[in-house]
Structures are given as structure tokens and as C-alpha cells.
Scaffold this active site. Structure first.
Site, PDB file in Angstrom:
ATOM      1  N   LYS C  80     -29.334  -0.503 -18.770  1.00  0.00           N
ATOM      2  CA  LYS C  80     -28.630  -0.886 -17.886  1.00  0.00           C
ATOM      3  C   LYS C  80     -28.949  -0.094 -16.645  1.00  0.00           C
ATOM      4  CE  LYS C  80     -23.645  -1.553 -16.797  1.00  0.00           C
ATOM      5  NZ  LYS C  80     -22.028  -1.568 -17.436  1.00  0.00           N
ATOM      6  N   SER C 155     -19.409  -5.617 -17.231  1.00  0.00           N
ATOM      7  CA  SER C 155     -20.448  -5.477 -16.338  1.00  0.00           C
ATOM      8  C   SER C 155     -21.828  -5.246 -16.864  1.00  0.00           C
ATOM      9  CB  SER C 155     -20.204  -4.261 -15.385  1.00  0.00           C
ATOM     10  OG  SER C 155     -20.303  -3.029 -16.137  1.00  0.00           O
ATOM     11  N   SER C 179     -16.984  -3.315 -20.621  1.00  0.00           N
ATOM     12  CA  SER C 179     -18.177  -3.557 -20.096  1.00  0.00           C
ATOM     13  C   SER C 179     -19.719  -3.829 -20.900  1.00  0.00           C
ATOM     14  CB  SER C 179     -18.737  -2.764 -18.985  1.00  0.00           C
ATOM     15  OG  SER C 179     -17.991  -3.203 -17.757  1.00  0.00           O
TER      16      SER C 179
END
Lengths: 480, 96, 491
Positions: C80, C155, C179
Site C-alpha cells: 500500500k 482504504s 481498511s
């Protein structure tokens, strides 16, 4: 009725740890700009702080040295405000649960001993340094600023006093004593000129006898102990004038201008600071158990106040004891001299008198220098047994300082040993008396002032080496 | 509980240069969210210690040893503006 | 399986060790897949082809020498883009960090490199990990491999989409309020948030420090275990790192659930949950009971307040964490007449609306006069939530719920209503507040063919029992379906 100043002082002290408060970068002063930096102290995205355990211990040492209680549990907090030399735009500090609280420091002034309360001692991190470019480096007129983050993250202790100080003179004595204490404790070099010790003052006035507090003004930018005293004196005058004219004192921060000798209000903020403190989630609490506290307390060095008490017991008068106890180097030389047989008051007088003058004149370092306890003991013995005159002793001291050897050798070499042997002095005295028969007559007639002239003649004839006491006695016996 | 936010003051504290229209929009949204968040105030919490941390750890200390610093060039290469070995910023109006 | 990109990590790791395949071949397969899917999915912000190729060659050389660096050696992994990578652009999907090249690696990255992992690149996210759909990215939204008109969740939406589509074999994300788990659920893969402190946060760009945790997104529970083994464990650079040894997670994976007590949290099941989602969860509960578990119904009353507490705590911490983005040392700078204006212009321009909103919320919640009513009260509620969980774990070994109340929603459906977006995390937020581990396992599809996630929660450091139950859920659900976009015909 007069006004009474109410003063509190916040002192910041950088610790002499090897590394910074929350990262392993060197904490020393004077490295090339932006070289002592890492992700943590630069506030790079993703970096996390880790507490320097030695800094915590040093903070405890200061706290215990100032008679504080050490909190069994304390936490760090974030103090939020934007400033370009503060990398994270929050400062990791302590807020409602500091490490040390509730202490005091006793300070001496001519008016006696005053106990100044210490509200708290807490840990935080220093900021970087901004240099303002253009228009003489003044912040208001600069075109831009340059930032060096070497200092960012250096361990900083904030020592907050109670508003117990009642005069600028007391304030001076307080910071002098505090600086001495910190130096004795060995946790900071407390150099005002390098900024490793800094202070801000809070001052208000109130009618004498009143218990209420007046409006408080914060004074910043004092770079020496003397300027602290001057700034506070100025503020006392300024606020007194306002109050006497019936005008209000504005609560504000004022900036001390060393050259002008005045304070001025800083640009008023659109809003009061709102630091939005909250517990620092990247750090865990500091827990000090009984053993840890006891170990640190047991290893505390002697503090200036304790040394002072001991020196007075050894026979020193108060003011001299204060001076010597406040300086760790003076203290150690003094104690070594006494241990070597020197008379305490004589040695102390030498230290605070001629040695101090010499240090100021020649950049001599007591710690490294050839003037040590043994040489001072020897010197004081030579003066008290008459081998050296007071003025010759100053020359000997200079010789010792210059590395010419121990006092006896220097005195010998520089030919400064006093002659007090009557047999050696008698011919010289006879000669002087023979050449000054008028003077002898005057002396016999009761004009005692003339003996000074005669002694002077003998001294000149002996190159200053004659013992004035022995000479006086000889003249009197011969003039009979 | 209705919430009334001085959004301009909050934006100034947070260093966000927002125009009036943006401020009005954020104010309305924040007030809606805060009214929902204010639900926490209905739960009795007298005598409850706040949790700032899920991990019950203390004294996570580092040894006082020096570790390697970053290369200055690599750091300054990321600066929006620099002057020699320094970070450069526009003029600063206030002392901190 | 015909395409190497569709292998599980476990299968690939076996092939690499037997010599049946090489890390270079594996990487090529994954790159081919990415070339086909990226135009549609936009899972990645940065693909580091050169770095990955070097790592793959290095991994193969290691195998040849007989060096075994652990389960991720030679495995293509995605990170990420809020995980700091030295010299590789790291943006947090924010304009304010456009072009930022970090001068250091985070601890997770360091451990991945040391473990021989092949780092493919950086995946898309909601800006600074604030969001549940990846729509809050300054660089365009990612799409769901099951239906490109729908969000992948967030996310960590880019990481989830990549693993589901085969453009990464395993990925790492961060989980502050769900997330990792929510996008894993929406993309039909496994996603796991470890116990707070188990994986170092050093080098994870902070959103809410007391809630953030790095964790794996993978195609199986076993793969998630392997990924966690590599990045987990004590790190002195993170003061909140758990100082103990990482326990053995593998030995329980085959143990089944016989004799275990599984608690169904009343407050997280039923009301507000889409019927299809609840039905899949209930079916799984029946299967678990048949497999020998005892199902108990448990109430955690304070959990009703979790979302409210979260939307005070997370913005408050973020308002301070994001203060460092000021245009002085890195990232974007917008001009200003003085330094205050420069900072304010930079931040207004650099942060997107959701981040701006949360900074404002947090600044307000911490400001003088409001601290105690908002932030302070939220932290006390947090204490009550932790107590409720502790009491529940007296009666159950694990707790379960849906991961997300709904399956993947259409792009744009919730962007105008922050509160409805925040509701996506209602089932996942409590574990972040308590600091406990939780995992999402896919258990079925709804009528529209969209995946449904089942959440297993465990007490702090209860990963062994959590993985044990999750592995059984995985076997029982026999999900085994691949996202439609994870095939060579689509592109």
C-alpha cells in the site's frame, strides 16, 4: 503604597546525552547544518520516536536535585502548533502528567535565604534553528529564513518555578543558583551563549500586602543572567509607571532588546495559542518504581547549597562560601587546598580574589590549569609564615599559572622570598638609618608617620624582598 | 446535541487556507458528523480512565547511543526549496 | 491452474523450492496479469519493474545457493502506498506527497526485502488511508475486479484489487478502522488486522497512531499467515511494538473448531446488515456449529458507540499526524507571502476533501473547551469497549460478525454522504479501538455475484485461535471463486 513584583521563571536546559531525545542522532552542538538528522528528528512521514532512557534518568536527576517528587507514572503529550523549524509541527512534551513536580530551590541574596518553589520539571524536545536573512537578521524585516534541523530533537528539560520570586535581584540569584545546581548535577553544560540554557520570565505587579495576582506579562529573549535581571528591572519600572498612571497592564509576550535596554510587545496574535495537547500515541508511559528512584537519589552529587553549608562549617564567611559552592571547579580546588593543609579562609580569599582575576585576564581554565589545591595550599602557607609578601604572592601565582612550577620554586626562581632574618636585614637598616638622620629624629620626636618612609627605603634597598614586619621591628629598636 | 463550530478559527489553527464557500461546506459536514459523534456523551463514564493506547506497555526506552544519520544530500533533494545546506522558507512573522 | 498469477502463495512457494518454477517466471506472469488488468482496475500507483526484476533474480539465485529466507522469498508482493519505500515514490495517494522519494525503508519493507520478497510496487488507497472505497485517491479510484463499476472498498482498495485480480500474489495494507478487512471482504479475499503492536508501524505513514496496524491481504488464510510471519515481531524502532516472540500460527490451522466457543455479537449482526450478507454469515455459523463449535449469542452494549468514538479519536490523531505536511522539508509547496501563508496554501491545495474534513474535525475535537466533551469522552468510551470485549472473551474464544454490512457498492454512491460511507466500517472499527486481531474470510456471493466477508475477532495476541477458526471457515465455505476480472480474457 508600593507595588510588589511577582515573578516566575521558566528555564530550558539541554541535556548532555550522547544522542537526541527520541532518536540516535548526535545531540552535540556545532555540527555542519542538517547533518545530525534522521527520519525521526526530521519528522519524515512514517518515522516514530523512541525515548532515550538516559534522558529520562537525567531529568530525574534534575528533579531530585531540585527536591521534586518523581511521579510513579508520567506520559508524553503532543503540543500542537505550526512553526517551520519544528519538524512535526507538534512538539513532544509533557503536559498534565510530568515526570517531576513540587520541588524547591533555596537561593541566597544579600537579604537572606529565599525558598523558591519548583512547580515541575518535564521532558521535551528542542526545535531546529531558523536564521533570518536580510535586514540585519531581525525576524520582522527578513526576506526569508534558512533552517537547520541539527538541534531538532535534542533533549530539553523545562523547569518551571512557582511565582515566588519578588525582585529582579532574586531572579538573578535564582537562575545563578539553578545553573550551578544543573552543572553540579552533571547533566547539562548550561551554556547561555550556545543556548543550552535559556529562560523566560513571567512578571506581574500587585499592591504590597495584596494576595491577588496582577496581569501577567511574559518576557522573552534574555540571553544572559544579567539581561534577565535588567529585563525584569525594566518591566517593573514600566508596569509601575502604567499602574501609577491608572493605565492597565496588557497581558502579552514582550521581547527584551539587549541594546536598547527595553522590552517591546510582540505582534499581537489573531487568536490565543491553542496547543491542543493530547497524549502522545506513539509513546508509552514512563513508570518509575521505588528502586529506580532510590538508585538515582543515592547517586546524586552534592548540590551547591549543601556544599555552601559545609564550607561555612569549615570557617568561610557566607558570601565567599556562596561563590565557591556555585562553581564546581572552584569547589574542587578549594577542597583539595584545604585537604593539603591550606587555611580555608585564606585559600577561599585567594580563589575569589586573585585567582578569579587571573582567570578573567588570561582565559586560564581551573580544571586543566596548573593552579590546583596543592599549589594554593603551599602559597597560602608561604604568605602566612612570612616567606612571601602579599604582592610577591601575586607574582608567584602568575608564575604558577604560566607553568613555571610549584609556588616555592617560582618564588625561588623569581627571587621573591622575603628576608625576615634580622642578621641579614640589619646592615641594610643601618645603612638606611645612617642616610636619613632627620627622619630618625622626627621618629624620636613622636612623628610616627615617618616610619612608613623608612620602611619604604629598606624595601627599595632589598628589592621588595624584606619582610615589612621584621623591618619595622628593627627600625623601632634601633631608633629606640 | 447541536454543535456550532467556528470553522474559520479551526481552519486557521490547522493551517488550511479555505475560501468562504469551502468553509461553509466543511462546517455543515463537520457539524453533522459531530452531532453523530456526540453520541459518546450519552454514555455514563464517571470514574472511567481514558484509554489512549490499547497496549499496556511502559518504559520503552532506547540506549543512549549514536546511530547513523541520513545523507544530507538525499534529505535536501526532497526539499521544495533549499539554499546550500539549509531548507529555505518564506519570511517568518512571529517567534513561536 | 494454468496461469502462475493465480497460484496461492503456498503453492508458489512450494514450486519455487521444488524447482518447478522460478521467481522470474512468477514475476513475469504477474506482470502480464497487471498489464491486462491495470487499465480497468487501477490497483497500482507505481509499478517498480526494475526493482522487482532485480529482487526476482536475487531470489532465484538464493534458491540455487540453497538459501531459504522464508515463505515470501521470490513471491511478488504489493505494498500500500502509505508504506515507506526508499527511493520509490510514496504518495499516500495525496497530491501533497507527489513525487516524494523517501530516504529510508520502513521496518515492514526492510523485513520483506530481507525475506527475499519481490516488491512489485505501490498500490492505490484513499488519501492517507481515510476512506472506505479508494475514491478519495488524488490519483483516481481503483475498481473492483468483480465489477469494475463498483468500489474495491478501502482504504487498502488497491492492495485488495491486486490480490483478487492476480496482479499481486499477496499484498500489505494498513487497517485503522477496517481498511484491510473491508476491501478484502468486498474483493473476495482474506484480509487480516493483527493485534496492535504485532507489526511495527515504523515507516507506515500515520493516520491514527493508536489504531493503525499493518497487515496482509491474501488469497488464503495460510497465505496470510505466511505474510504475517515475515513482517511481524518486535521492533525497537516502534515504542508501541509488542516485545514478545511471535507465536506459531500454523500448527492450529488444521485443528478445526470442535470444542471452541464462537460468540455472535448481537450489536454487529442483524440490524443494518444487508439480508444477503447476514444470510451468508448465518449459513457459516450453522456450518461451524455442525463442525463442533458452540455458538453463543453475546451482547457488547458499548460497541454501539464505537463508530462515534472512532470519528473523534481518529480525526484528532490525524490532525496532529498530518501537521508535518507543510511544504518545508518535502512534498508540495504553494507560494505564500510569508511562511504561515505558504503552509496554509500548501495544505489547502495538497489535501483532498476527506482529509481536510478530518483534519478540521480533529482540530476542533482537541481544541480548548471541547477536549473533554469530545476527545476525552471518546477515550473513556474506548475503555468501556475494551472492557466489554474482555468480558465477552470470558464466554467465547472468538467473536464473529459480517466484515462489512454490505457488498461492494457502486462508484459514486456514497461520496456525497460521509456518514453513510463511515457506516461501511461499523463492524470493523471495534477491533481497532480494542487493539485486538480480526480477519475477514470470503464465505459466498450475493445475488449480484459480489463477495461477502465473514469476520473473526479474537482477544489481543489471540491470532492462533483466530487463524484456526478462519481456516475452518475457509474450508467450510469452499469459496474458491475467482474474480471475473482475474482472467486472461478480460482486459
Amino acid at each position: 503604597m508600593g507595588y510588589e513584583p511577582v515573578i516566575g521563571i521558566e528555564t530550558h536546559v539541554e541535556l548532555t546525552t550522547n544522542s537526541k531525545m527520541f532518536c540516535g542522532c548526535p545531540a552535540d552542538f556545532g555540527a555542519p547544518p542538517n547533518t545530525n538528522t534522521c527520519p525521526v528528528c526530521l519528522g519524515l512521514p512514517g518515522a516514530l520516536p523512541v525515548v532515550n532512557g538516559t534522558a529520562v534518568e537525567y531529568a530525574m536527576i534534575i528533579g531530585l536535585g531540585l527536591n521534586c517528587e518523581v511521579a510513579p507514572r508520567s506520559i508524553f503529550a503532543r503540543k500542537n502548533y505550526f512553526y517551520p523549524d519544528m519538524p512535526k509541527n507538534y512538539q513532544i512534551s509533557q503536559y498534565d502528567q510530568p515526570l517531576c513536580v513540587n520541588g524547591h530551590l533555596d537561593v541566597e541574596t544579600g537579604a537572606g535565604t529565599h525558598r523558591i518553589g519548583i512547580t515541575r520539571v518535564h521532558m521535551e524536545e528542542d526545535t531546529g534553528k531558523s536564521t533570518h536573512v536580510g535586514e540585519g537578521g531581525r525576524i520582522q524585516a527578513a526576506s526569508h529564513s534558512l533552517i537547520d534541523f541539527n538541534r531538532a530533537g535534542v533533549p530539553l528539560m523545562e523547569i518551571v518555578s512557582e511565582p515566588d520570586i519578588r525582585s529582579a535581584e532574586q531572579a538573578r540569584a535564582f537562575v545563578t543558583e539553578l545553573r550551578a545546581a544543573v552543572l553540579r548535577l552533571g547533566v547539562s553544560d548550561a551554556k547561555l551563549e550556545e543556548g543550552s540554557m535559556r529562560f523566560d520570565g513571567n512578571i506581574s505587579l500587585r499592591l504590597e500586602g495584596s494576595e491577588a495576582f496582577g496581569t501577567k506579562v511574559e518576557v522573552k529573549n534574555m540571553n544572559s543572567i544579567r539581561s534577565l535581571q535588567r529585563a525584569l528591572e525594566y518591566e517593573i519600572e514600566r508596569q509601575t509607571a502604567l499602574l501609577e498612571a491608572g493605565e492597565p497592564v496588557v497581558q502579552e509576550t514582550r521581547h527584551w532588546d539587549e541594546e536598547a535596554g527595553t522590552t517591546s510587545g510582540m505582534r499581537s496574535k489573531e487568536e490565543a495559542f491553542d496547543y491542543r495537547y493530547f497524549p502522545e500515541p506513539d509513546l508509552v508511559p514512563v513508570a518509575v518504581d521505588h528502586q529506580w528512584r532510590a538508585r538515582v537519589a543515592d547517586s546524586l552529587p552534592e548540590l551547591p547549597a549543601q556544599a555552601r553549608g559545609r564550607y561555612i562549617e569549615m570557617g568561610l564567611d557566607g558570601p565567599v562560601a556562596t561563590v565557591i559552592s556555585r562553581d564546581i571547579e572552584y569547589g574542587s580546588v578549594f577542597e583539595a587546598a584545604v585537604a593539603a593543609g591550606g587555611d580555608p579562609q585564606t585559600v577561599a580569599n585567594w580563589l575569589t580574589g586573585e585567582v578569579t582575576a587571573l582567570v578573567r585576564r588570561t582565559d586560564l581554565s581551573l580544571a586543566a590549569g596548573p593552579i590546583d589545591g596543592a599549589s594554593l595550599a603551599e602559597l597560602s602557607a608561604m604568605v602566612s609564615d612570612g616567606r612571601l609578601s602579599a604582592s610577591a604572592a601575586k607574582d608567584v601565582l602568575a608564575g604558577v599559572a604560566a607553568g613555571e612550577g610549584p609556588p616555592a620554586a617560582v618564588a625561588e626562581q623569581r627571587d621573591l622570598i622575603q628576608v625576615s632574618d634580622t642578621a641579614a636585614l640589619e646592615p641594610v637598616v643601618d645603612e638606611v638609618l645612617a642616610a636619613n638622620t632627620d627622619a630618625i629624629q622626627k621618629l624620636r620626636d613622636g612623628d610616627d608617620k615617618v616610619i612608613g618612609f623608612l620602611i619604604g627605603q629598606v624595601m627599595r634597598a632589598t628589592g621588595g624582598k624584606a619582610d615589612p614586619g621584621a623591618v619595622t621591628e628593627l627600625i623601632r629598636s634601633k631608633a629606640g | 446535541m447541536p454543535v456550532d463550530i467556528d470553522i474559520a478559527k479551526v481552519a486557521r489553527l490547522a493551517r488550511l487556507a479555505l475560501n468562504d464557500e469551502e468553509l461553509a461546506g466543511y462546517r455543515q459536514q463537520c457539524e453533522v458528523i459531530l452531532e453523530h459523534a456526540a453520541l459518546v456523551q450519552t454514555l455514563p463514564t464517571e470514574g472511567v480512565t481514558p484509554t489512549s493506547h490499547p497496549l499496556p506497555r511502559t518504559n520503552a526506552f532506547r540506549e543512549d547511543v549514536i546511530t547513523e544519520c541520513l545523507d544530507r544530500e538525499e534529505v535536501l533533494a526532497q526539499a521544495p526549496e533549499r539554499d546550500g545546506d539549509y531548507f529555505l522558507v518564506p519570511r517568518i512573522l512571529d517567534e513561536p | 491452474m494454468s496461469d502462475l498469477a493465480d497460484l496461492t502463495l503456498a503453492a508458489a512457494a512450494g514450486g519455487l523450492r521444488s524447482g518447478d518454477l522460478s521467481a522470474v517466471e512468477l514475476l513475469e506472469a504477474v506482470h502480464r496479469r497487471a498489464a491486462m488488468t491495470e487499465a480497468n482496475l487501477h490497483a497500482y500507483l507505481t509499478l517498480d519493474r526494475e526493482g522487482a526484476a532485480r529482487a526476482a533474480v536475487g531470489a532465484d539465485a538464493g534458491f540455487k545457493r540453497g538459501a531459504d529466507l522464508g515463505p515470501l522469498q521470490g513471491i511478488p508482493v504489493a505494498l500500500k502506498d502509505n508504506m515507506v519505500t526508499r527511493g520509490l515514490e510514496t504518495t499516500c495517494s495525496s497530491k501533497i506527497l507527489a513525487g516524494y522519494l523517501p530516504p529510508y525503508d520502513g521496518t515492514a519493507t526492510t523485513r520483506l526485502r530481507a525475506g527475499g520478497a519481490v516488491i512489485l510496487g505501490k498500490t492505490n488507497l484513499d488519501e492517507f488511508a481515510m476512506g472506505s472505497s479508494t475514491e478519495n485517491s488524488a490519483y483516481g479510484t481503483s475498481r473492483n475486479p468483480w465489477d469494475p463499476d463498483r468500489v474495491p472498498g478501502g482504504s487498502s482498495g488497491g492492495s485488495a484489487a491486486a490480490v483478487a485480480a492476480g496482479s499481486a500474489m499477496v499484498a500489505f495494507g494498513s487497517d485503522t478502522g477496517g481498511s484491510i478487512r473491508q476491501p478484502a471482504a468486498l474483493c473476495g479475499i482474506v484480509g487480516m488486522k493483527p493485534t496492535y503492536g504485532l507489526v511495527s508501524r515504523y515507516g507506515l505513514i500515520a493516520f491514527a497512531s493508536s489504531l493503525d496496524q499493518i497487515g496482509p491481504l491474501a488469497r488464503s488464510v495460510e497465505d496470510a499467515v505466511a505474510a504475517l510471519e515475515v513482517v511481524g515481531g518486535y521492533d525497537p524502532a516502534d515504542s508501541t511494538s509488542y516485545p514478545g516472540a511471535v507465536p506459531d500460527y500454523r500448527s492450529g490451522l488444521e485443528s478445526g473448531v470442535s470444542g471452541l466457543r464462537i460468540g455472535v455479537v448481537t450489536e454487529l449482526n442483524g440490524a443494518g446488515i444487508e439480508p444477503a450478507v447476514q444470510a451468508a454469515v448465518n449459513r457459516t455459523l450453522d456450518q461451524l456449529e455442525n463442525a463442533g463449535a458452540t455458538i453463543v449469542q453475546l451482547s457488547l452494549p458499548s460497541v454501539e458507540y464505537a463508530l462515534s468514538a472512532y470519528y473523534l479519536i481518529a480525526p484528532a490523531e490525524c490532525s496532529a499526524n498530518l501537521a508535518r505536511f507543510d511544504g518545508v522539508r518535502y512534498g508540495l509547496r504553494r507560494l505564500g507571502e510569508n511562511v504561515e501563508e505558504m503552509m496554509s496554501n500548501t495544505r489547502a491545495e495538497g489535501f483532498g476533501p476527506e482529509v481536510t474534513r478530518r483534519i478540521l474535525l480533529g482540530t476542533y475535537a482537541l481544541s480548548a473547551g471541547y477536549y473533554d466533551a469530545f476527545y476525552g469522552q471518546a477515550q473513556r468510551v474506548r475503555t468501556l469497549i475494551i472492557r466489554d470485549f474482555q468480558a465477552a472473551y470470558e464466554q467465547a474464544d472468538v467473536l464473529v460478525s459480517p466484515t462489512s454490512p454490505t457488498t461492494a457498492f457502486p462508484i459514486g454512491a456514497r461520496t456525497d454522504d460521509p456518514l453513510s460511507m463511515y457506516m461501511s466500517d461499523v463492524c470493523t472499527i471495534p477491533s481497532n479501538l480494542s487493539g485486538d486481531p480480526a480477519i475477514s474470510v470470503p464465505v459466498g456471493l450475493d445475488d449480484a455475484g459480489l463477495p461477502i466477508g465473514f469476520q473473526v475477532m479474537a482477544p489481543a495476541l489471540g491470532e492462533p485461535v483466530m487463524f484456526r477458526v478462519a481456516a475452518e471457515v475457509e474450508r467450510l465455505a469452499a469459496f474458491g471463486v475467482r474474480a471475473p476480472l482475474a482472467s486472461s480474457e478480460v482486459g
